[in-house]
Design a protein around this motif. Sequence first.
Motif, PDB file in Angstrom:
ATOM      1  N   GLN A 368       0.822  -1.202   0.000  1.00 39.56           N
ATOM      2  CA  GLN A 368       0.000   0.000   0.000  1.00 39.56           C
ATOM      3  C   GLN A 368       0.857   1.254   0.000  1.00 39.56           C
ATOM      4  O   GLN A 368       0.550   2.241  -0.685  1.00 39.56           O
ATOM      5  N   ALA A 369       1.952   1.241   0.759  1.00 31.47           N
ATOM      6  CA  ALA A 369       2.855   2.391   0.792  1.00 31.47           C
ATOM      7  C   ALA A 369       3.460   2.643  -0.587  1.00 31.47           C
ATOM      8  O   ALA A 369       3.607   3.796  -1.022  1.00 31.47           O
ATOM      9  N   THR A 370       3.789   1.562  -1.294  1.00 25.75           N
ATOM     10  CA  THR A 370       4.359   1.703  -2.635  1.00 25.75           C
ATOM     11  C   THR A 370       3.352   2.338  -3.589  1.00 25.75           C
ATOM     12  O   THR A 370       3.687   3.226  -4.384  1.00 25.75           O
ATOM     13  N   CYS A 371       2.107   1.872  -3.525  1.00 24.94           N
ATOM     14  CA  CYS A 371       1.060   2.425  -4.393  1.00 24.94           C
ATOM     15  C   CYS A 371       0.825   3.908  -4.088  1.00 24.94           C
ATOM     16  O   CYS A 371       0.690   4.725  -5.008  1.00 24.94           O
ATOM     17  N   LEU A 372       0.803   4.255  -2.806  1.00 26.22           N
ATOM     18  CA  LEU A 372       0.597   5.651  -2.432  1.00 26.22           C
ATOM     19  C   LEU A 372       1.754   6.520  -2.918  1.00 26.22           C
ATOM     20  O   LEU A 372       1.548   7.633  -3.418  1.00 26.22           O
ATOM     21  N   GLU A 373       2.962   5.997  -2.825  1.00 26.89           N
ATOM     22  CA  GLU A 373       4.139   6.742  -3.275  1.00 26.89           C
ATOM     23  C   GLU A 373       4.077   6.985  -4.789  1.00 26.89           C
ATOM     24  O   GLU A 373       4.447   8.070  -5.271  1.00 26.89           O
ATOM     25  N   GLU A 374       3.589   6.009  -5.532  1.00 21.34           N
ATOM     26  CA  GLU A 374       3.501   6.167  -6.979  1.00 21.34           C
ATOM     27  C   GLU A 374       2.543   7.283  -7.368  1.00 21.34           C
ATOM     28  O   GLU A 374       2.752   7.970  -8.379  1.00 21.34           O
TER      29      GLU A 374
END
Length: 568
Positions: A368-374
């Motif tokens: 989820q953190a990766t998706c938010l960062e993108e």
Amino acid sequence: MPLLRRRPQIQLYTPRVVVPERLFVARVVLRCHEPVPLDFVDIELRGVVEPFQADSEFGTTHKPRVFLRRRARVREAGRLDVGEHHASVTFQLPAGAPVSYVGASYRIAYTYHVHASVPWWPDARAEFVALVESAPPLASSPPATRVFASGPAQGTAPQFELSLGTNVVGPGESLRGAIALANTRHHAYGQATLALVAFESTDSFLGRTVRQHEVCRWTLPADRLRDAESLAFSLQLPTDLVAGFDHGGVALSWYLHARVDVPRARDPEVWIALTVVGRRESALVEEHAPLAVGTRRVEALWREVAARSGLAWEAGAMHGALAGARLRISREHVDGRGAVAVARLSVPDLGLGLTLVAGRIVSRDMSQATCLEEHVGKLLQLRPPSAATDHGLVFAVDDSGRDAGQLQRFVEEVKAVAVALAAAREAIPAPAVMAALVPAWERAAGRLGGRLQRGGMAIAGSFDGLPVAVRTEWDGPGRPRRTVFEVRPAVAIDRRHHLVWRADDGSAPVSELPLAPLCAGASEVEIDGAAIRLALDAPLADPLAHLDRLAALVVVGKHVEGRRGHYR
């Protein structure tokens, strides 16, 4: 019967606090140690105002005057046997009735008077104190919308402007405001004094007499201010503050008196009327930021930027809705930084466990953190937030009040974050630990007429006409801690039903509500004023496998609403 009679002992049971316009019950208990004949038993609720009058020879005197009587007969003539005898009556104070109050010029007191008439013998009488308070407001205070000036903004006379966050306050609350001086080159200003003043009025045959009574005072170091520079303040109001009234020949109103000391000149001052309300719930207490003072240019600039950005301007702030979020931008003063533009972006619960660590947003699940960062990473690098939670972000930038371009860029950057967050919400995957369970949860969301919030694995919908929710609660390391089923009845749940039951407590608690089906297999059952909840171990594979639990919750909710059995 003995020659010497023993009068009955009198006890009275009433609510701790009485509120005008609300019905309440007073219950009299007569305890007899021997049979006693009675003519009648009366209860009277009496309101008395006692003006304080200075007497040169005898000091202060009290001349009470009854302004309210509510009397009821609760027992007719008859014989009381040995034991306890109960009688009840319902009272209601009229709208506008003053609250219990002790001031500088009068006191308002309420008392219950119970009179048991014993034929041919001294009557039994008892007096009890009644406490009357204002009803708590149902909403938070509205923000103030104007700036108060000590005089016209012309010439070189000593002047100041003052603003408040709100002029509707309650006991023990904080009153925020700001003050700014004008013409500081022409005058050596001293301290500013703020005073909370009660105006106490009483009627007599000579007319209405008004007396000012200063309740408390604060001082501000206004002498340090330069021209058009503002000083923010926060005043802690007394906890025994009462709402104003005008009833029964007495009246009470409240004012904030602001005055700035100016040597060799007339001190400028303003009087600001305050509306005092009853003691409110903590959730409704808000400290509104006051309007900026000291220059009209600042407000004109902000209005212009709001119009360019497609935002509304009201109560000293820009605000609007975009991409499913609420945006509010206001100008605040921060110690050590001066004027700061603060943007609060409020979004529906993301369910990601967002926090701000060393200036960087982190969540509990790596995917989820990766998706938010993108989606929002580059935007947040350009405009880092000062606070972050699942419910929104806060941004701040120093604001001189003169650079419309800088303020415009700030607004557009925050708007871009709002749009990116909306896109991220749709793309964020379920937590890795529950990713395989998404199809079952989506079927459950469809069955309940709702939608799965994948970020936190939660569903909000309805079942048999009642709002329901199924959500996963998480611990610090990001593990599913428990699953909560919740039903919210359409009415407030009576306090007598409030409880917290845990599996360790053993069998289901004794209650008028059918709780046994809820407790079977649950780890916890909780009932408060708004909802009925039960908790199960997590992760939950399929909410539809526990549809019977949801049905049991709905049954309890309908009992609370009065749609089942003896609740009808």
